[in-house]
Motif scaffolding. Structure first.
Motif, mmCIF file in Angstrom:
data_model
loop_
_atom_site.group_PDB
_atom_site.id
_atom_site.type_symbol
_atom_site.label_atom_id
_atom_site.label_comp_id
_atom_site.label_asym_id
_atom_site.label_seq_id
_atom_site.Cartn_x
_atom_site.Cartn_y
_atom_site.Cartn_z
ATOM 1 N N ARG A 1 0.830 -1.212 0.000
ATOM 2 C CA ARG A 1 0.000 0.000 0.000
ATOM 3 C C ARG A 1 0.869 1.268 0.000
ATOM 4 O O ARG A 1 0.590 2.222 -0.711
ATOM 5 N N LEU B 1 2.018 1.942 -3.428
ATOM 6 C CA LEU B 1 0.937 2.501 -4.248
ATOM 7 C C LEU B 1 0.753 3.988 -3.945
ATOM 8 O O LEU B 1 0.623 4.810 -4.862
ATOM 9 N N GLU C 1 3.387 6.062 -5.405
ATOM 10 C CA GLU C 1 3.166 6.186 -6.854
ATOM 11 C C GLU C 1 2.131 7.285 -7.152
ATOM 12 O O GLU C 1 2.317 8.109 -8.054
ATOM 13 N N ILE C 2 1.073 7.311 -6.349
ATOM 14 C CA ILE C 2 0.026 8.324 -6.532
ATOM 15 C C ILE C 2 0.585 9.728 -6.279
ATOM 16 O O ILE C 2 0.272 10.690 -6.978
ATOM 17 N N LYS D 1 2.436 10.885 -9.125
ATOM 18 C CA LYS D 1 1.539 11.295 -10.217
ATOM 19 C C LYS D 1 0.926 12.674 -9.959
ATOM 20 O O LYS D 1 0.122 13.142 -10.758
ATOM 21 N N TYR E 1 -3.574 -3.308 -4.789
ATOM 22 C CA TYR E 1 -2.486 -2.332 -4.705
ATOM 23 C C TYR E 1 -1.858 -2.006 -6.052
ATOM 24 O O TYR E 1 -0.736 -1.523 -6.143
ATOM 25 N N ASP F 1 -2.600 0.555 -9.285
ATOM 26 C CA ASP F 1 -3.351 1.798 -9.468
ATOM 27 C C ASP F 1 -4.367 1.625 -10.597
ATOM 28 O O ASP F 1 -4.237 2.200 -11.666
ATOM 29 N N LYS F 2 -5.383 0.804 -10.303
ATOM 30 C CA LYS F 2 -6.383 0.451 -11.322
ATOM 31 C C LYS F 2 -7.771 0.390 -10.694
ATOM 32 O O LYS F 2 -7.917 0.027 -9.531
ATOM 33 N N GLN G 1 -10.287 3.847 -9.503
ATOM 34 C CA GLN G 1 -8.822 3.780 -9.457
ATOM 35 C C GLN G 1 -8.318 4.623 -8.279
ATOM 36 O O GLN G 1 -8.816 5.728 -8.049
ATOM 37 N N PRO G 2 -7.330 4.135 -7.530
ATOM 38 C CA PRO G 2 -6.824 4.902 -6.383
ATOM 39 C C PRO G 2 -6.426 6.344 -6.737
ATOM 40 O O PRO G 2 -6.750 7.275 -5.997
ATOM 41 N N TYR G 3 -5.766 6.536 -7.874
ATOM 42 C CA TYR G 3 -5.389 7.901 -8.265
ATOM 43 C C TYR G 3 -6.631 8.791 -8.413
ATOM 44 O O TYR G 3 -6.628 9.953 -8.002
#
Ligand code: SAH
Length: 229
Positions: free
Chosen positions: A23, A26, A29-30, A33, A62, A64-65, A77-79
């Motif tokens: 997590r 992830l 990563e967000i 972004k 985990y 990003d989808k 999607q988490p983002y």
């Protein structure tokens, strides 16, 4: 973070050091972004997203989808969750209305940030599943309702914030009416076939809204009425 185990019906759900590690990656990563809001990132680091996926599919949590949660619906999607929540500018103790409970994950993010959350879902099964997981996680600042989001939830209005997590052709007047002056609505508004523009309305006074547009996203459509089977 402490490891956590909860029971959900006949499922045992575990948040271990391993899932916490996945997590964290992830969320990093967000952040890369472009999400900067520390309160949003912190809430998302704390919530075991894999608890919100159907049994057997937890290991997809985990990435990003978006993901299928049954009934033809998706967990965003988490983002997208992070982006929409950042635009919403939620502060502790605010009253927030969510349209489209879905998996319940977005409601958990808002509650983790300290909001008083009212969330509406039109599909009975999804409503019941979300209610179960959110209460198993111990959120007492979320109330789940089975209903039609086009009507909002006038009995608890006005709200500081309203988030619509399904695509609309335009933001319903009923929801604009249920927003406080100075309040914000964030919603994906259909632009061309299949895509939406993330739209943010600030209620300046009873009849005037300031509108901003924030990029393209794809959501399932907001549909009228309740579905019980
Ligand atoms: N916020 C969700 C993602 C939701 S997907 C999450 O975090 O998982 C959109 C959801 O909106 C679907 O579950 C869909 O059934 C629901 N929905 C669509 N139209 C609706 C309406 N009129 N009222 C309430 N919910 C609606």
């Amino acid at each position: 973070m402490k490891e956590r185990i909860i029971k959900l019906g006949n499922r045992i759900l575990k948040d271990t050091l391993e899932t916490q590690g996945m997590r964290n990656k992830l969320i990093n990563e967000i952040q890369r972004k472009g999400i900067n809001d520390e309160a949003v990132l912190k809430a998302m680091r704390e919530i075991p997203r894999h608890f919100f996926l159907p049994a057997g599919l937890e290991h997809f949590a985990y990435l990003d989808k978006p993901f299928d949660i049954g009934e033809g619906q998706t967990i965003s999607q988490p983002y997208t969750v992070a982006f929409q929540t950042e635009l919403l500018d939620v502060k502790p103790d605010m009253k927030v209305l969510e349209i489209g409970t879905g998996s319940g994950y977005q409601a958990a993010v808002l509650a983790q940030m300290g909001a008083q959350v009212f969330t509406i879902e039109r599909i009975l099964n999804l409503h019941l599943n979300a209610k179960d997981i959110l209460s198993a996680l111990g959120y007492n600042n979320i109330q789940c309702f089975l209903g039609d989001g086009y009507e909002g939830l006038p009995q608890y209005a006005p709200y500081d914030r309203i988030i619509i997590t399904a695509a609309v052709d335009q933001i319903p007047d009923s929801l604009k009416d249920q927003l406080k002056i100075g309040g914000i609505i964030v919603a994906p508004v259909s632009y061309t076939l299949g895509t939406q523009v993330m739209t943010r309305l600030l209620k300046e006074d009873e009849n005037n809204f300031k509108e901003e547009k924030h990029g393209f996203f794809t959501f399932v459509p907001m549909l009228p009425g309740i579905k019980k089977n």
